[in-house]
Design an enzyme around this catalytic site. Structure first.
Site, mmCIF file in Angstrom:
data_model
loop_
_atom_site.group_PDB
_atom_site.id
_atom_site.type_symbol
_atom_site.label_atom_id
_atom_site.label_comp_id
_atom_site.label_asym_id
_atom_site.label_seq_id
_atom_site.Cartn_x
_atom_site.Cartn_y
_atom_site.Cartn_z
ATOM 1 N N ARG A 171 0.856 -1.178 0.000
ATOM 2 C CA ARG A 171 0.000 0.000 0.000
ATOM 3 C C ARG A 171 0.900 1.237 0.000
ATOM 4 O O ARG A 171 2.083 1.161 0.353
ATOM 5 C CB ARG A 171 -0.921 0.020 1.224
ATOM 6 C CG ARG A 171 -0.190 0.081 2.551
ATOM 7 C CD ARG A 171 -1.143 0.054 3.733
ATOM 8 N NE ARG A 171 -0.433 0.176 5.001
ATOM 9 C CZ ARG A 171 -0.073 1.317 5.555
ATOM 10 N NH1 ARG A 171 -0.356 2.458 4.954
ATOM 11 N NH2 ARG A 171 0.564 1.353 6.703
ATOM 12 N N ARG A 175 -3.346 10.699 1.106
ATOM 13 C CA ARG A 175 -4.240 11.465 1.974
ATOM 14 C C ARG A 175 -4.862 12.605 1.190
ATOM 15 O O ARG A 175 -4.147 13.404 0.587
ATOM 16 C CB ARG A 175 -3.479 12.019 3.179
ATOM 17 C CG ARG A 175 -2.881 10.938 4.070
ATOM 18 C CD ARG A 175 -2.146 11.551 5.227
ATOM 19 N NE ARG A 175 -1.416 10.537 5.981
ATOM 20 C CZ ARG A 175 -0.466 10.816 6.859
ATOM 21 N NH1 ARG A 175 -0.144 12.083 7.090
ATOM 22 N NH2 ARG A 175 0.154 9.854 7.506
ATOM 23 N N ARG A 248 20.164 -5.405 1.750
ATOM 24 C CA ARG A 248 20.692 -4.185 1.173
ATOM 25 C C ARG A 248 21.374 -3.417 2.300
ATOM 26 O O ARG A 248 20.967 -3.491 3.457
ATOM 27 C CB ARG A 248 19.581 -3.329 0.564
ATOM 28 C CG ARG A 248 18.953 -3.941 -0.662
ATOM 29 C CD ARG A 248 19.860 -3.875 -1.867
ATOM 30 N NE ARG A 248 20.014 -2.489 -2.350
ATOM 31 C CZ ARG A 248 20.880 -2.131 -3.284
ATOM 32 N NH1 ARG A 248 21.701 -3.012 -3.805
ATOM 33 N NH2 ARG A 248 20.954 -0.867 -3.684
ATOM 34 N N ARG A 279 18.621 10.026 0.269
ATOM 35 C CA ARG A 279 18.148 11.017 1.246
ATOM 36 C C ARG A 279 19.295 11.930 1.672
ATOM 37 O O ARG A 279 20.452 11.517 1.700
ATOM 38 C CB ARG A 279 17.590 10.325 2.505
ATOM 39 C CG ARG A 279 16.432 9.415 2.242
ATOM 40 C CD ARG A 279 15.657 9.115 3.516
ATOM 41 N NE ARG A 279 16.412 8.358 4.499
ATOM 42 C CZ ARG A 279 15.938 7.963 5.686
ATOM 43 N NH1 ARG A 279 14.701 8.284 6.030
ATOM 44 N NH2 ARG A 279 16.673 7.272 6.522
ATOM 45 N N GLU A 303 22.726 9.681 2.186
ATOM 46 C CA GLU A 303 22.502 8.250 2.398
ATOM 47 C C GLU A 303 22.503 7.545 1.034
ATOM 48 O O GLU A 303 21.645 7.808 0.195
ATOM 49 C CB GLU A 303 21.162 8.066 3.104
ATOM 50 C CG GLU A 303 20.905 6.704 3.661
ATOM 51 C CD GLU A 303 19.649 6.697 4.517
ATOM 52 O OE1 GLU A 303 18.656 6.102 4.079
ATOM 53 O OE2 GLU A 303 19.655 7.307 5.616
ATOM 54 N N TYR A 351 12.340 -6.048 8.744
ATOM 55 C CA TYR A 351 12.605 -4.623 8.910
ATOM 56 C C TYR A 351 11.636 -4.104 9.965
ATOM 57 O O TYR A 351 10.424 -4.039 9.740
ATOM 58 C CB TYR A 351 12.433 -3.846 7.602
ATOM 59 C CG TYR A 351 12.687 -2.380 7.801
ATOM 60 C CD1 TYR A 351 13.983 -1.896 7.932
ATOM 61 C CD2 TYR A 351 11.639 -1.475 7.915
ATOM 62 C CE1 TYR A 351 14.236 -0.555 8.153
ATOM 63 C CE2 TYR A 351 11.865 -0.135 8.131
ATOM 64 C CZ TYR A 351 13.167 0.318 8.246
ATOM 65 O OH TYR A 351 13.407 1.644 8.475
ATOM 66 N N ASP A 353 10.383 -1.131 12.673
ATOM 67 C CA ASP A 353 10.455 0.195 13.259
ATOM 68 C C ASP A 353 10.827 0.040 14.732
ATOM 69 O O ASP A 353 10.659 -1.037 15.326
ATOM 70 C CB ASP A 353 9.104 0.912 13.138
ATOM 71 C CG ASP A 353 8.832 1.396 11.721
ATOM 72 O OD1 ASP A 353 9.805 1.662 10.993
ATOM 73 O OD2 ASP A 353 7.643 1.504 11.354
#
Length: 373
Positions: A171, A175, A248, A279, A303, A351, A353
């Site tokens: 997804r 917004r 990666r 970034r 980065e 991965y 958070d």
């Protein structure tokens, strides 16, 4: 030889939360860390009086009130809200994709106009998307895909979007409001002064061995503890007996500029394919409780995604079917290791958070020590 209740392999967030709960329950811990410092990827380095997120931008966000209360008991957090922008060949777009983005891209002003634009562009994809490109277009249309997703994603994964599986993007946040808040979570912020204060609290009371490879002398370290908490790569633990999992990695380059404000925001995504980095991070914007305008210098980190090789830091698991199948074989081996608890992003090949790492560690700690209340 000194004996411990727990030998904790890895000084990152998962190991730290487990160490904290172990110490709360009167257990002794030895922490073994390969790097020169504790903290894992949340480690911060002071440069020019600015806390620099050494291993990439870390913005804490969660919907879990228990996790939020836990970290706020360790450090005071600021009110930082992540509002990154994307730079596509000099065109600046707000993220996540919202009415500010759509207004800049198409000159629309209402949600109805924006929906009509996206729906018209999505119509070109019929049936089940065959790859990431088709999946992204089916979600947000061609313009957003071409300018804000394609180049960034290809740099991140090192391959064309048409060669990436569709499930990588399940997804995309869209917004139809003028809201630049990247995360939906009600609790957001960054510890004032950086994350090191959290690391210090988590590992307080533990014995620590830095620049030490647990796997190089596993038998000796195992003999020192009644239980091992292993947070390293699970394939390395088992000697790569089924083959190596793929990752990666990232490379960081710092620049110090003689200005109080280089890019006006903490994080800029560079979405054009020809720009080699993904970034730029201007760290002074993370700590909004301090008026860094009094500091005439700023630190900016670029980065760069790179192919992972042995000896490099594995940042992102390559979550395709081949690697997930391989991980499951290692996970089955892990279940047979009665003395060892595997946890964290590397041991679980996920991965995570930061809040999810803490949630996972809390669940494991409750299994180890009983009710955490």
């Amino acid at each position: 030889m000194k004996k411990y209740d727990y030998v904790i392999v890895g000084g990152g967030l998962f190991g730290g939360v487990m160490a904290w709960y172990a110490r709360q329950n009167g257990k002794t811990c030895l922490v073994i860390e390969k790097r020169k410092q504790l903290g894992g990827n949340i480690y911060c380095e002071n440069m020019e009086g600015i806390p620099v997120h050494r291993y990439g931008a870390h913005i804490f966000h969660t919907s879990n009130k228990k996790v939020w209360q836990f970290v706020n008991n360790l450090a005071e957090f600021n009110r930082f809200t992540n509002c990154p922008v994307a730079n596509y060949r000099g065109e600046m777009y707000n993220m996540p994709f919202n009415m500010n983005t759509f207004s800049k891209m198409w000159g629309v002003s209402t949600p109805e106009e924006a929906r009509a634009k996206i729906d018209a562009q999505r119509a070109g994809i019929t049936g089940e998307p065959a790859n990431l490109e088709e999946q992204a277009i089916s979600l947000v249309g061609t313009d957003i895909y071409e300018k804000l997703i394609k180049g960034y994603t290809e740099k991140q994964w090192g391959r064309d979007c048409r060669d990436l599986p569709s499930f990588i993007i399940k997804r995309l946040p869209v917004r139809y409001t003028y809201d630049n808040n990247y995360f939906n979570d009600p609790y957001q912020g960054i510890p004032i002064g950086g994350y090191n204060v959290i690391t210090e609290k988590l590992f307080e009371g533990c014995d620590v061995m830095l620049e030490t490879d647990y796997l190089a002398d596993r038998d000796r370290f195992n003999a020192m503890g009644g239980r091992v908490i292993y947070t390293g790569t699970i394939d390395a633990y088992f000697g790569y007996c089924y083959g190596k999992l793929e990752y990666r990695s990232l490379r960081f380059e710092d620049d110090i500029y003689d200005t109080d404000n280089f890019q006006g925001v903490a994080v800029v995504n560079h979405t054009a394919r020809e720009v080699p980095y993904t970034r730029t991070i201007e760290h002074k914007h993370f700590d909004c409780t301090v008026d860094y305008r009094t500091n005439p210098k700023t630190v900016v980190t670029r980065e760069y995604p790179v192919a992972w090789e042995a000896g490099m830091e594995p940042y992102y698991p390559v979550n395709d079917e081949k690697n997930q199948s391989l991980y499951q074989r290692y996970a089955e081996l892990g279940k047979k290791e009665d003395k060892v608890l595997f946890g964290g992003r590397l041991a679980e090949y996920r991965y995570y958070d930061m809040d999810k790492v803490i949630e996972s560690a809390m669940e494991k700690a409750e299994e180890e020590f009983g009710n955490l209340e």
